[in-house]
Design a protein around this motif. Sequence first.
Motif, PDB file in Angstrom:
ATOM      1  N   ARG A   1      13.803   5.334   2.827  1.00 24.66           N
ATOM      2  CA  ARG A   1      13.576   4.004   2.254  1.00 24.66           C
ATOM      3  C   ARG A   1      12.478   3.293   3.037  1.00 24.66           C
ATOM      4  NH1 ARG A   1      16.492   0.846  -1.157  1.00 24.66           N
ATOM      5  NH2 ARG A   1      18.243   2.319  -1.077  1.00 24.66           N
ATOM      6  N   ALA A   2      11.570   2.661   2.310  1.00 22.94           N
ATOM      7  CA  ALA A   2      10.472   1.920   2.923  1.00 22.94           C
ATOM      8  C   ALA A   2      10.588   0.446   2.570  1.00 22.94           C
ATOM      9  CB  ALA A   2       9.125   2.462   2.444  1.00 22.94           C
TER      10      ALA A   2
ATOM     11  N   LEU B   1       3.124   4.724   5.293  1.00 23.99           N
ATOM     12  CA  LEU B   1       3.520   6.128   5.428  1.00 23.99           C
ATOM     13  C   LEU B   1       2.273   6.961   5.690  1.00 23.99           C
ATOM     14  CD1 LEU B   1       5.666   8.444   5.050  1.00 23.99           C
ATOM     15  CD2 LEU B   1       4.946   8.500   2.646  1.00 23.99           C
ATOM     16  N   ARG B   2       2.341   7.806   6.708  1.00 29.32           N
ATOM     17  CA  ARG B   2       1.232   8.716   6.994  1.00 29.32           C
ATOM     18  C   ARG B   2       1.745  10.147   6.957  1.00 29.32           C
ATOM     19  NH1 ARG B   2      -3.954   8.759   9.053  1.00 29.32           N
ATOM     20  NH2 ARG B   2      -4.552  10.659  10.175  1.00 29.32           N
ATOM     21  N   LEU B   3       1.076  10.964   6.168  1.00 28.89           N
ATOM     22  CA  LEU B   3       1.358  12.384   6.089  1.00 28.89           C
ATOM     23  C   LEU B   3       0.195  13.121   6.736  1.00 28.89           C
ATOM     24  CD1 LEU B   3       2.572  12.606   2.372  1.00 28.89           C
ATOM     25  CD2 LEU B   3       3.911  12.073   4.416  1.00 28.89           C
ATOM     26  N   ASP B   4       0.507  13.973   7.711  1.00 25.15           N
ATOM     27  CA  ASP B   4      -0.550  14.641   8.463  1.00 25.15           C
ATOM     28  C   ASP B   4      -0.213  16.109   8.605  1.00 25.15           C
ATOM     29  OD1 ASP B   4      -2.909  14.898   9.895  1.00 25.15           O
ATOM     30  OD2 ASP B   4      -2.514  13.118  11.112  1.00 25.15           O
TER      31      ASP B   4
ATOM     32  N   ASP C   1       5.823   3.844   9.533  1.00 26.29           N
ATOM     33  CA  ASP C   1       5.740   2.797  10.554  1.00 26.29           C
ATOM     34  C   ASP C   1       6.103   3.334  11.940  1.00 26.29           C
ATOM     35  OD1 ASP C   1       4.837   0.855   8.838  1.00 26.29           O
ATOM     36  OD2 ASP C   1       6.788  -0.095   8.545  1.00 26.29           O
ATOM     37  N   GLY C   2       5.596   4.519  12.255  1.00 26.60           N
ATOM     38  CA  GLY C   2       5.814   5.095  13.575  1.00 26.60           C
ATOM     39  C   GLY C   2       7.100   5.878  13.728  1.00 26.60           C
ATOM     40  N   VAL C   3       7.944   5.910  12.702  1.00 24.30           N
ATOM     41  CA  VAL C   3       9.227   6.621  12.769  1.00 24.30           C
ATOM     42  C   VAL C   3       9.136   7.907  11.947  1.00 24.30           C
ATOM     43  CG1 VAL C   3      11.699   6.495  12.281  1.00 24.30           C
ATOM     44  CG2 VAL C   3      10.466   4.447  13.045  1.00 24.30           C
ATOM     45  N   PRO C   4       9.452   9.065  12.539  1.00 23.56           N
ATOM     46  CA  PRO C   4       9.375  10.320  11.781  1.00 23.56           C
ATOM     47  C   PRO C   4      10.294  10.314  10.555  1.00 23.56           C
ATOM     48  CG  PRO C   4       9.550  10.755  14.130  1.00 23.56           C
ATOM     49  CD  PRO C   4       9.812   9.289  13.947  1.00 23.56           C
TER      50      PRO C   4
END
Length: 328
Positions: free
Chosen positions: A93-94, A100-103, A82-85
């Motif tokens: 914790r989500a 979640l984005r993994l790039d 959500d925009g937080v590293p």
Amino acid sequence: MIRLLACGALATVQDRGRLGALRWGVGVAGAMDAPALAGGNLLVGNPDDAAGIEIQVLPLEARFESEAVFAVTGADCTAVLDGVPVLPWTVARARAGATLRLDRPAAFRPWGARTYLCVAGGIDVPVVLGSRATQLRGAIGGLEGRSLQAGDALPLGRPAGDPPPPGTGLVPPVLALPLAVGGVPALRVLPAAEHDRYTTDSLAAFWGEPWRVTPQSDRYGFRLAGSTLVPLAPMELRSHGIVPGVIQVPHGGQPIIQMCDAQPSGGYPKIGTVIEADLWRLAQAPIGARIRFVETDWDGALAARDAIDGWLEAARRDLSCLRPRSAA
């Protein structure tokens, strides 16, 4: 449940492998980087046999349909919730509905090819022949025996207990247990049955020169490029049992290292075997990377296994001290 919103090629559900199935002609499968999956499971409080997601091609984007604890291990990536590293190798914790984005890493990384997403409770796909691991050849296990794709919904099991607090992390084995020769990542190798049937120059090249990982490398096997390995005389062998780590030499003289999804038999000559304790190092070698071979013996292989086991046990002990007393 986790829903995949975006997914690169060849992401799969993997656990520690389908151990004991070779006698039925079924490969081991499982995580290519076993310590990375094991470390992720420790961080989120999962049992050793829990399944996670192995990611080969980034980006991957997933939405948590319910509150969950997770960890990202293995190769470096840019993880954002959500925009937080999100820090690698760390408990996070989500909330329900979080994405979640993994790039790809922001900076070039010369090492690291596979990332793992572990979630408390594990990926709860059916157990097939004693494992949840995906074996793409034969479409066994995992989610319908196939690679994951956007739109897939992955059920989660019941968490085994309270994990350590968010922000708790581990030192990855690539830092805790480094191994290199002349600045090139190295793998310890046991000489195999046909080792002494190659020319002196070939053996000198095998042990003394770097080898490049070619694009024809995957979960089945890593094809290498380097000096041509020449036998003292032509060899024709009957097919026989092989295991992950075996280094075979086809007629072209360029070695192939069998990996997790390898077939259980083959007939090419065997010049060596990468020890089990170092297969994770090879799994994290990206296409184009160079590797070196270091000769070892049985005692050296056992010592390497003890070092990996020691890293895992130290992690287990340290993390247990940080869990709530009721779950320790």
